[in-house]
Design a protein around this motif. Structure first.
Motif, PDB file in Angstrom:
ATOM      1  N   ASN A  27       0.839  -1.189   0.000  1.00  0.00           N
ATOM      2  CA  ASN A  27       0.000   0.000   0.000  1.00  0.00           C
ATOM      3  C   ASN A  27       0.887   1.257   0.000  1.00  0.00           C
ATOM      4  O   ASN A  27       1.898   1.304   0.684  1.00  0.00           O
ATOM      5  CB  ASN A  27      -0.902  -0.012   1.245  1.00  0.00           C
ATOM      6  CG  ASN A  27      -1.989   1.016   1.164  1.00  0.00           C
ATOM      7  OD1 ASN A  27      -1.923   1.937   0.370  1.00  0.00           O
ATOM      8  ND2 ASN A  27      -2.998   0.852   1.991  1.00  0.00           N
ATOM      9  N   THR A  29       0.245   4.355   1.103  1.00  0.00           N
ATOM     10  CA  THR A  29      -0.243   5.425   1.970  1.00  0.00           C
ATOM     11  C   THR A  29       0.897   6.203   2.632  1.00  0.00           C
ATOM     12  O   THR A  29       0.681   7.309   3.109  1.00  0.00           O
ATOM     13  CB  THR A  29      -1.173   4.860   3.058  1.00  0.00           C
ATOM     14  OG1 THR A  29      -0.472   3.824   3.759  1.00  0.00           O
ATOM     15  CG2 THR A  29      -2.447   4.306   2.448  1.00  0.00           C
ATOM     16  N   TYR A  30       2.083   5.652   2.637  1.00  0.00           N
ATOM     17  CA  TYR A  30       3.219   6.321   3.262  1.00  0.00           C
ATOM     18  C   TYR A  30       3.826   7.413   2.384  1.00  0.00           C
ATOM     19  O   TYR A  30       4.629   8.214   2.833  1.00  0.00           O
ATOM     20  CB  TYR A  30       4.310   5.300   3.616  1.00  0.00           C
ATOM     21  CG  TYR A  30       4.859   4.575   2.425  1.00  0.00           C
ATOM     22  CD1 TYR A  30       5.942   5.092   1.722  1.00  0.00           C
ATOM     23  CD2 TYR A  30       4.283   3.395   1.973  1.00  0.00           C
ATOM     24  CE1 TYR A  30       6.437   4.435   0.602  1.00  0.00           C
ATOM     25  CE2 TYR A  30       4.778   2.737   0.864  1.00  0.00           C
ATOM     26  CZ  TYR A  30       5.853   3.265   0.184  1.00  0.00           C
ATOM     27  OH  TYR A  30       6.332   2.618  -0.916  1.00  0.00           O
ATOM     28  N   TYR A  33       1.541  12.849  -0.586  1.00  0.00           N
ATOM     29  CA  TYR A  33       0.451  12.951  -1.557  1.00  0.00           C
ATOM     30  C   TYR A  33       0.804  13.872  -2.721  1.00  0.00           C
ATOM     31  O   TYR A  33       0.510  13.562  -3.874  1.00  0.00           O
ATOM     32  CB  TYR A  33      -0.839  13.433  -0.884  1.00  0.00           C
ATOM     33  CG  TYR A  33      -1.952  13.636  -1.871  1.00  0.00           C
ATOM     34  CD1 TYR A  33      -2.614  12.546  -2.424  1.00  0.00           C
ATOM     35  CD2 TYR A  33      -2.318  14.913  -2.291  1.00  0.00           C
ATOM     36  CE1 TYR A  33      -3.614  12.711  -3.359  1.00  0.00           C
ATOM     37  CE2 TYR A  33      -3.318  15.087  -3.234  1.00  0.00           C
ATOM     38  CZ  TYR A  33      -3.965  13.989  -3.755  1.00  0.00           C
ATOM     39  OH  TYR A  33      -4.947  14.156  -4.690  1.00  0.00           O
TER      40      TYR A  33
END
Length: 160
Positions: A27, A29-30, A33
């Motif tokens: 994933n 998410t780390y 953005y």
């Protein structure tokens, strides 16, 4: 299926393409953005270019198109347009689409899919070329002067 015409390569290629629609691993998410957003845009651009060029290469091949690594009976050798700079532009663009998906998802799973798809398409192209050399006497010269898939990457361009 006996794989007399490369059916297993086609099945493997199809499965690998379908697997690209799965969720990425690990994933992401780390990731920051803001940076990841630009990386995703780059992935979309790479895949979009691949899709457009894939459609163009299909069109240029016309009635000579075969999903198996066996040339169509009574085919003509296409060496112009998309086939001027690459002997297998359809395979090349599938690799670029896979690369774009990998970049978009930044997933080790999709990197593995890219590597496996590149291997399958390379093997499929090599089988196809052996048969094209038998059918078309001018294929040997074309093979020596035109990159196979992606120039300057020895594994994907096996000109001698």
């Amino acid at each position: 299926m006996k794989n007399t015409k490369g059916e297993w390569y086609l099945v493997s290629q199809f499965i690998l393409i379908i697997l690209h629609f799965l969720q990425g691993w690990p994933n992401n998410t780390y990731l920051n953005y803001e940076i990841y957003k630009y990386i995703q845009i780059l992935g979309i651009i790479i895949s979009s270019k691949g899709i457009i060029n894939l459609i163009i290469a299909f069109h240029h091949l016309g009635d000579n198109l075969s999903v198996l690594p066996v040339p169509v009976e009574n085919s003509t050798l296409i060496t112009k347009k998309s086939y001027n700079k690459c002997r297998h532009p359809i395979y090349k663009e599938l690799i670029y689409i896979s690369l774009g998906i990998f970049v978009y998802k930044l997933s080790l799973f999709h990197l593995l899919l890219l590597i496996m798809l590149s291997y399958i398409l390379r093997e499929k192209a090599i089988i196809e070329e052996k048969k094209l050399m038998v059918l078309h006497s001018s294929y040997k010269e074309y093979l020596e002067t035109t990159p196979a898939l992606i120039p300057y990457i020895p594994y994907l361009d096996w000109r001698s």
